[in-house]
Design a protein around this motif. Structure first.
Motif, PDB file in Angstrom:
ATOM      1  N   SER A 290      40.703  59.073  23.419  1.00 20.97           N
ATOM      2  CA  SER A 290      40.620  57.918  24.315  1.00 20.97           C
ATOM      3  C   SER A 290      39.503  58.142  25.320  1.00 20.97           C
ATOM      4  CB  SER A 290      41.950  57.699  25.031  1.00 20.97           C
ATOM      5  OG  SER A 290      42.352  58.869  25.720  1.00 20.97           O
ATOM      6  N   LEU A 291      38.880  57.033  25.739  1.00 17.68           N
ATOM      7  CA  LEU A 291      37.673  57.125  26.555  1.00 17.68           C
ATOM      8  C   LEU A 291      37.970  57.175  28.056  1.00 17.68           C
ATOM      9  CD1 LEU A 291      35.321  54.589  24.729  1.00 17.68           C
ATOM     10  CD2 LEU A 291      35.158  57.082  24.710  1.00 17.68           C
ATOM     11  N   THR A 292      37.374  58.146  28.716  1.00 20.00           N
ATOM     12  CA  THR A 292      37.340  58.132  30.181  1.00 20.00           C
ATOM     13  C   THR A 292      36.594  56.879  30.608  1.00 20.00           C
ATOM     14  OG1 THR A 292      37.418  60.537  30.383  1.00 20.00           O
ATOM     15  CG2 THR A 292      36.389  59.316  32.207  1.00 20.00           C
ATOM     16  N   ALA A 293      37.118  56.157  31.597  1.00 15.88           N
ATOM     17  CA  ALA A 293      36.515  54.872  31.941  1.00 15.88           C
ATOM     18  C   ALA A 293      36.687  54.542  33.411  1.00 15.88           C
ATOM     19  CB  ALA A 293      37.129  53.761  31.087  1.00 15.88           C
ATOM     20  N   ILE A 294      35.808  53.668  33.888  1.00 19.83           N
ATOM     21  CA  ILE A 294      35.915  53.093  35.226  1.00 19.83           C
ATOM     22  C   ILE A 294      36.714  51.806  35.108  1.00 19.83           C
ATOM     23  CG2 ILE A 294      34.658  52.104  37.173  1.00 19.83           C
ATOM     24  CD1 ILE A 294      32.302  53.954  36.315  1.00 19.83           C
ATOM     25  N   SER A 295      37.812  51.726  35.819  1.00 21.95           N
ATOM     26  CA  SER A 295      38.730  50.602  35.677  1.00 21.95           C
ATOM     27  C   SER A 295      38.585  49.632  36.842  1.00 21.95           C
ATOM     28  CB  SER A 295      40.171  51.125  35.610  1.00 21.95           C
ATOM     29  OG  SER A 295      41.083  50.057  35.537  1.00 21.95           O
ATOM     30  N   ARG A 296      38.514  48.338  36.515  1.00 17.03           N
ATOM     31  CA  ARG A 296      38.519  47.270  37.514  1.00 17.03           C
ATOM     32  C   ARG A 296      39.476  46.172  37.050  1.00 17.03           C
ATOM     33  NH1 ARG A 296      32.609  45.129  38.348  1.00 17.03           N
ATOM     34  NH2 ARG A 296      32.691  45.039  36.073  1.00 17.03           N
ATOM     35  N   ASP A 297      39.990  45.408  37.983  1.00 18.68           N
ATOM     36  CA  ASP A 297      40.877  44.301  37.649  1.00 18.68           C
ATOM     37  C   ASP A 297      40.026  43.072  37.347  1.00 18.68           C
ATOM     38  OD1 ASP A 297      42.886  42.480  37.319  1.00 18.68           O
ATOM     39  OD2 ASP A 297      43.591  42.534  39.399  1.00 18.68           O
ATOM     40  N   VAL A 298      39.472  43.015  36.130  1.00 18.30           N
ATOM     41  CA  VAL A 298      38.543  41.944  35.779  1.00 18.30           C
ATOM     42  C   VAL A 298      39.255  40.591  35.748  1.00 18.30           C
ATOM     43  CG1 VAL A 298      36.931  41.098  34.034  1.00 18.30           C
ATOM     44  CG2 VAL A 298      37.091  43.553  34.501  1.00 18.30           C
ATOM     45  N   ALA A 299      40.458  40.538  35.177  1.00 18.94           N
ATOM     46  CA  ALA A 299      41.211  39.274  35.168  1.00 18.94           C
ATOM     47  C   ALA A 299      41.507  38.817  36.596  1.00 18.94           C
ATOM     48  CB  ALA A 299      42.504  39.436  34.377  1.00 18.94           C
ATOM     49  N   GLY A 300      41.825  39.776  37.470  1.00 16.50           N
ATOM     50  CA  GLY A 300      42.052  39.447  38.881  1.00 16.50           C
ATOM     51  C   GLY A 300      40.811  38.887  39.532  1.00 16.50           C
ATOM     52  N   HIS A 301      39.648  39.431  39.162  1.00 18.66           N
ATOM     53  CA  HIS A 301      38.388  38.900  39.689  1.00 18.66           C
ATOM     54  C   HIS A 301      38.199  37.451  39.230  1.00 18.66           C
ATOM     55  CE1 HIS A 301      36.597  43.246  39.984  1.00 18.66           C
ATOM     56  NE2 HIS A 301      37.647  43.046  40.762  1.00 18.66           N
ATOM     57  N   GLY A 302      38.566  37.170  37.973  1.00 19.42           N
ATOM     58  CA  GLY A 302      38.453  35.804  37.476  1.00 19.42           C
ATOM     59  C   GLY A 302      39.320  34.845  38.267  1.00 19.42           C
ATOM     60  N   ARG A 303      40.558  35.258  38.541  1.00 16.14           N
ATOM     61  CA  ARG A 303      41.441  34.397  39.337  1.00 16.14           C
ATOM     62  C   ARG A 303      40.876  34.178  40.730  1.00 16.14           C
ATOM     63  NH1 ARG A 303      45.191  37.856  36.797  1.00 16.14           N
ATOM     64  NH2 ARG A 303      45.441  39.078  38.715  1.00 16.14           N
ATOM     65  N   GLN A 304      40.349  35.262  41.330  1.00 10.81           N
ATOM     66  CA  GLN A 304      39.853  35.178  42.695  1.00 10.81           C
ATOM     67  C   GLN A 304      38.621  34.284  42.800  1.00 10.81           C
ATOM     68  OE1 GLN A 304      39.530  39.052  44.458  1.00 10.81           O
ATOM     69  NE2 GLN A 304      38.789  38.299  46.431  1.00 10.81           N
ATOM     70  N   VAL A 305      37.695  34.419  41.857  1.00  9.74           N
ATOM     71  CA  VAL A 305      36.472  33.610  41.923  1.00  9.74           C
ATOM     72  C   VAL A 305      36.797  32.144  41.644  1.00  9.74           C
ATOM     73  CG1 VAL A 305      35.670  33.757  39.503  1.00  9.74           C
ATOM     74  CG2 VAL A 305      34.003  33.716  41.362  1.00  9.74           C
ATOM     75  N   ALA A 306      37.807  31.867  40.809  1.00  4.47           N
ATOM     76  CA  ALA A 306      38.220  30.482  40.570  1.00  4.47           C
ATOM     77  C   ALA A 306      38.838  29.879  41.827  1.00  4.47           C
ATOM     78  CB  ALA A 306      39.206  30.420  39.402  1.00  4.47           C
ATOM     79  N   ARG A 307      39.623  30.674  42.560  1.00  4.93           N
ATOM     80  CA  ARG A 307      40.196  30.187  43.821  1.00  4.93           C
ATOM     81  C   ARG A 307      39.095  29.880  44.828  1.00  4.93           C
ATOM     82  NH1 ARG A 307      44.241  34.157  42.751  1.00  4.93           N
ATOM     83  NH2 ARG A 307      43.151  35.682  44.039  1.00  4.93           N
ATOM     84  N   MET A 308      38.085  30.742  44.880  1.00  9.27           N
ATOM     85  CA  MET A 308      36.980  30.512  45.805  1.00  9.27           C
ATOM     86  C   MET A 308      36.261  29.210  45.480  1.00  9.27           C
ATOM     87  SD  MET A 308      35.431  34.406  46.122  1.00  9.27           S
ATOM     88  CE  MET A 308      34.052  33.913  47.181  1.00  9.27           C
ATOM     89  N   LEU A 309      36.004  28.969  44.185  1.00 13.05           N
ATOM     90  CA  LEU A 309      35.325  27.734  43.798  1.00 13.05           C
ATOM     91  C   LEU A 309      36.198  26.530  44.137  1.00 13.05           C
ATOM     92  CD1 LEU A 309      32.959  26.284  42.532  1.00 13.05           C
ATOM     93  CD2 LEU A 309      33.984  26.667  40.277  1.00 13.05           C
ATOM     94  N   GLY A 310      37.503  26.664  43.948  1.00  9.29           N
ATOM     95  CA  GLY A 310      38.408  25.572  44.304  1.00  9.29           C
ATOM     96  C   GLY A 310      38.308  25.204  45.773  1.00  9.29           C
ATOM     97  N   ARG A 311      38.189  26.212  46.633  1.00  6.83           N
ATOM     98  CA  ARG A 311      38.072  25.942  48.073  1.00  6.83           C
ATOM     99  C   ARG A 311      36.721  25.294  48.390  1.00  6.83           C
ATOM    100  NH1 ARG A 311      40.022  31.271  48.607  1.00  6.83           N
ATOM    101  NH2 ARG A 311      38.135  31.921  49.724  1.00  6.83           N
TER     102      ARG A 311
END
Length: 348
Positions: A290-311
């Motif tokens: 299994s690969l060592t990796a840098i983890s980010r909440d990409v789906a969470g980023h999608g939700r957050q950027v959609a909320r920003m656009l909504g505002r």
């Protein structure tokens, strides 16, 4: 079947078209009893408001936002980053009944043309933009088109648009020092396209950290995020006379491809070669090792950027926001180098 209209509802209810309009739009002019009867008939007929009609009304919206991805279509379908990002955006939009219009293009000029067409045809209410480029023309373009937008990237170079950004440098520095602590001195980074701002930010952090750690054999080469690109460059690097003992990839797809090349060439991972991927995904966890990796909440980023656009679309003042930095998750693809780096056996 023909789409039911307001006139169909008026005939069924035995009222005027104006009365139906008052009832459907929640305006005064009809009694509550009549309003409820009209709404019930509309439901029975399967009536839904026309997005095109709503867009023509003052301040009306079409109920859709756009996302243009300037990547090869063949890689988009298998690249986990965009699947997670789109999933997050869709999850947020679903609660408000807004659609996501996704377009894939093959160059920056084609992407700008999509924005022009969307704006002229009133296809979307606003857009989410990704992959900020050096001297990016898109912020000024969408502003001149009157197209509301939020950038996933930044904060510099977004032309004053609100953005959701991440410190890409910190995780890269952590990876370099981690590999140095494991005994690696020849570290190569297989980077994304050079015109992307995040590629340059990661590159600067990589070379700064390599200097701090005394890694004189650290360098970067650029690829296109595809498995084919990762395969081609990894094969060339591992066949060199002074092959690297650690590889850091700018996405998981290239890292998985690189792991396959190492197996093909008889280079043991992690005894002879350590591999690190950017953006953890199921791909990183399913391969062996299994690969060592840098983890980010990409789906969470999608939700957050959609909320920003909504505002933004609601007329609110929206400030740029920073997400938590990525976290390094060591797994089976990294480990102490067996023997001195200069004694590593070359392949090919």
């Amino acid at each position: 079947m023909r789409r039911p209209t307001i006139m169909d509802i008026a005939r069924a209810a035995g009222v005027s078209k104006g009365a139906v309009s008052y009832a459907l739009n929640g305006r005064p002019g009809v009694s509550e009893e009549t309003r409820e009867r009209i709404l019930g008939i509309a439901r029975d007929l399967g009536w839904a408001p026309s997005k095109a009609a709503r867009a023509l009304s003052p301040g009306g919206r079409v109920g859709a936002v756009g996302l243009v991805v300037d990547r090869p279509a063949r890689s988009l379908g298998v690249e986990p980053f965009f699947m997670q990002l789109v999933s997050g955006i869709e999850t947020e939009l679903a609660s408000s009944g807004v659609d996501l219009l996704l377009q894939v293009t093959d160059d920056a000029g084609a992407e700008l043309e999509v924005y022009r067409r969307w704006a002229s045809e009133r296809r979307v209410d606003g857009v989410v933009m990704v992959d900020l480029r050096v001297d990016d023309l898109r912020p000024e373009a969408v502003r001149s088109l009157g197209l509301p937008a939020v950038f996933l990237g930044g904060p510099d170079g977004v032309g004053g648009l609100p953005c959701l950004y991440t410190d890409d440098g910190a995780p890269v520095r952590e990876v370099v020092h981690y590999l140095a602590a494991l005994g690696h001195r020849r570290v190569a980074r297989i980077a994304g396209p050079e015109e992307f701002v995040h590629t340059r930010v990661r590159g600067a952090a990589f070379h700064e950290a390599a200097t701090e750690a005394g890694l004189t054999g650290a360098y970067s080469v650029h690829a296109d995020y595809t498995g084919e690109g990762g395969t081609r460059i990894t094969r060339r690097l591992l066949a060199s006379a002074h092959r690297p003992t650690a590889l850091v990839y700018d996405n998981d797809l290239m890292a998985v491809a690189g792991l396959g090349v190492a197996a093909e060439m008889g280079v043991d991972v992690p005894a002879q070669l350590s591999i690190v991927a950017w953006d953890d995904s199921a791909l990183c966890r399913l391969v062996r090792p299994s690969l060592t990796a840098i983890s980010r909440d990409v789906a969470g980023h999608g939700r957050q950027v959609a909320r920003m656009l909504g505002r933004v679309l609601d007329g609110d003042r929206v400030e740029s926001e920073e997400t938590p930095t990525g976290e390094l998750h060591p797994r089976g693809s990294t480990g102490p180098l067996v023997g001195h780096p200069e004694n590593a056996v070359t392949s090919g």
